[in-house]
Design an enzyme around this catalytic site. Structure first.
Site, PDB file in Angstrom:
ATOM      1  N   HIS A 141       0.832  -1.206   0.000  1.00 52.10           N
ATOM      2  CA  HIS A 141       0.000   0.000   0.000  1.00 52.10           C
ATOM      3  C   HIS A 141       0.868   1.258   0.000  1.00 52.10           C
ATOM      4  O   HIS A 141       0.545   2.253  -0.667  1.00 52.10           O
ATOM      5  CB  HIS A 141      -0.923   0.005   1.215  1.00 52.10           C
ATOM      6  CG  HIS A 141      -1.981  -1.048   1.178  1.00 52.10           C
ATOM      7  ND1 HIS A 141      -1.690  -2.396   1.256  1.00 52.10           N
ATOM      8  CD2 HIS A 141      -3.335  -0.956   1.075  1.00 52.10           C
ATOM      9  CE1 HIS A 141      -2.814  -3.093   1.207  1.00 52.10           C
ATOM     10  NE2 HIS A 141      -3.831  -2.248   1.101  1.00 52.10           N
ATOM     11  N   HIS A 196       2.095  -3.924   9.218  1.00 51.65           N
ATOM     12  CA  HIS A 196       3.467  -3.731   8.756  1.00 51.65           C
ATOM     13  C   HIS A 196       4.299  -3.062   9.847  1.00 51.65           C
ATOM     14  O   HIS A 196       3.767  -2.397  10.743  1.00 51.65           O
ATOM     15  CB  HIS A 196       3.506  -2.858   7.491  1.00 51.65           C
ATOM     16  CG  HIS A 196       2.844  -3.484   6.304  1.00 51.65           C
ATOM     17  ND1 HIS A 196       3.464  -4.419   5.507  1.00 51.65           N
ATOM     18  CD2 HIS A 196       1.615  -3.286   5.769  1.00 51.65           C
ATOM     19  CE1 HIS A 196       2.656  -4.795   4.539  1.00 51.65           C
ATOM     20  NE2 HIS A 196       1.515  -4.120   4.675  1.00 51.65           N
TER      21      HIS A 196
END
Length: 271
Positions: free
Chosen positions: A193, A235
């Site tokens: 992303h 993440h």
């Protein structure tokens, strides 16, 4: 008694084996004596000596052990720095994961934070680009959209390849969503992303005429997308930063292989 002794002496004299040339036949062999003596020694309570090869191996191990201990006690500076940065990254990522689950401190805002992350997902951007490409009627618009589609496909393949190679897990144990499986974004490093948001924002800033407030909002959007991935625990911080860097280089690569209007029209006609 003297008669019997004289008789035995006479027998010894008459015996052929008692002659000098046959005395060696009456004596036992030296090899047999040695074998008997060695068998007596082995049957005794003494312990057998280790073979020479084992002794040499033990000596080598005893010589190598201090060096290995020194290597463990005194690692290299690069190893210390890398392990320290990795520990800081994991600690800070866990602290910023305030929306990792419903029981977290910002658990009530998890849905909104996930929605921000979805704005940087590959499937909506690829679908929207294809729809805009079909409805576009200008050559310049089709050229930009075709190159944007190329950049999005390049981003998905690059991120999926690097993630498959490194296979780093996120700070929290959570399974990827359905959209993540569709784009093969199942591991943590790098953040897909974040790379996509950085590449798209740089692409729009370079090829679209936007006002200054819109440019600022575009940069803030890319930053929020990367931050949202850390907040939901998907993440690490280094994953997002690496994604930003990869997205920038992807934009540079697309600029190098930029497809002209004629090439785009040929591809559209084939498609």
């Amino acid at each position: 008694m003297p008669a019997s002794q004289s008789r035995s002496r006479a027998r010894d004299r008459n015996n052929v084996l008692n002659r000098a040339e046959f005395l060696s036949l009456n004596q036992p062999l030296k090899g047999a004596q040695e074998n008997r003596s060695s068998s007596r020694k082995t049957t005794g309570p003494s312990v057998q000596a280790p073979p020479p090869n084992e002794g040499s191996k033990e000596r080598r191990q005893s010589q190598q052990l201090p060096e290995e201990d020194c290597m463990q006690l005194n690692p290299s500076f690069k190893g210390i720095a890398f392990n320290s940065l990795l520990a800081i990254d994991i600690c800070m990522s866990k602290r910023l994961g305030v929306c990792a689950n419903r029981a977290a401190s910002w658990g009530s805002a998890r849905s909104m934070v996930k929605l921000i992350g979805i704005t940087g997902h590959g499937i909506p951007w690829i679908g929207g680009t294809i729809i805009c490409l079909v409805k576009s009627s200008t050559l310049a618009g089709q050229e930009v959209l075709m190159n944007l589609l190329l950049a999005l496909l390049l981003d998905i393949m690059t991120v999926a390849g690097v993630q498959k190679l490194i296979k780093r897990r996120g700070p929290y144990d959570m399974s990827p969503g359905l959209l993540d499986y569709l784009t093969m974004d199942v591991y943590a490093f790098p953040a897909g992303h974040a790379s996509r948001a950085a590449m798209i924002s740089k692409f729009f800033l370079n090829h679209l005429v936007l006002a200054v407030p819109l440019r600022i909002l575009l940069v803030l959007w890319a930053f929020c997308v990367g931050l949202s991935r850390v907040m939901i625990g998907r993440h690490h911080i280094t994953d997002v930063l690496s994604g930003f860097v990869i997205g920038y280089f992807q934009f540079k690569l697309v600029e190098l292989v930029w497809m002209s209007s004629n090439t785009c029209q040929m591809l559209i006609s084939i498609w």
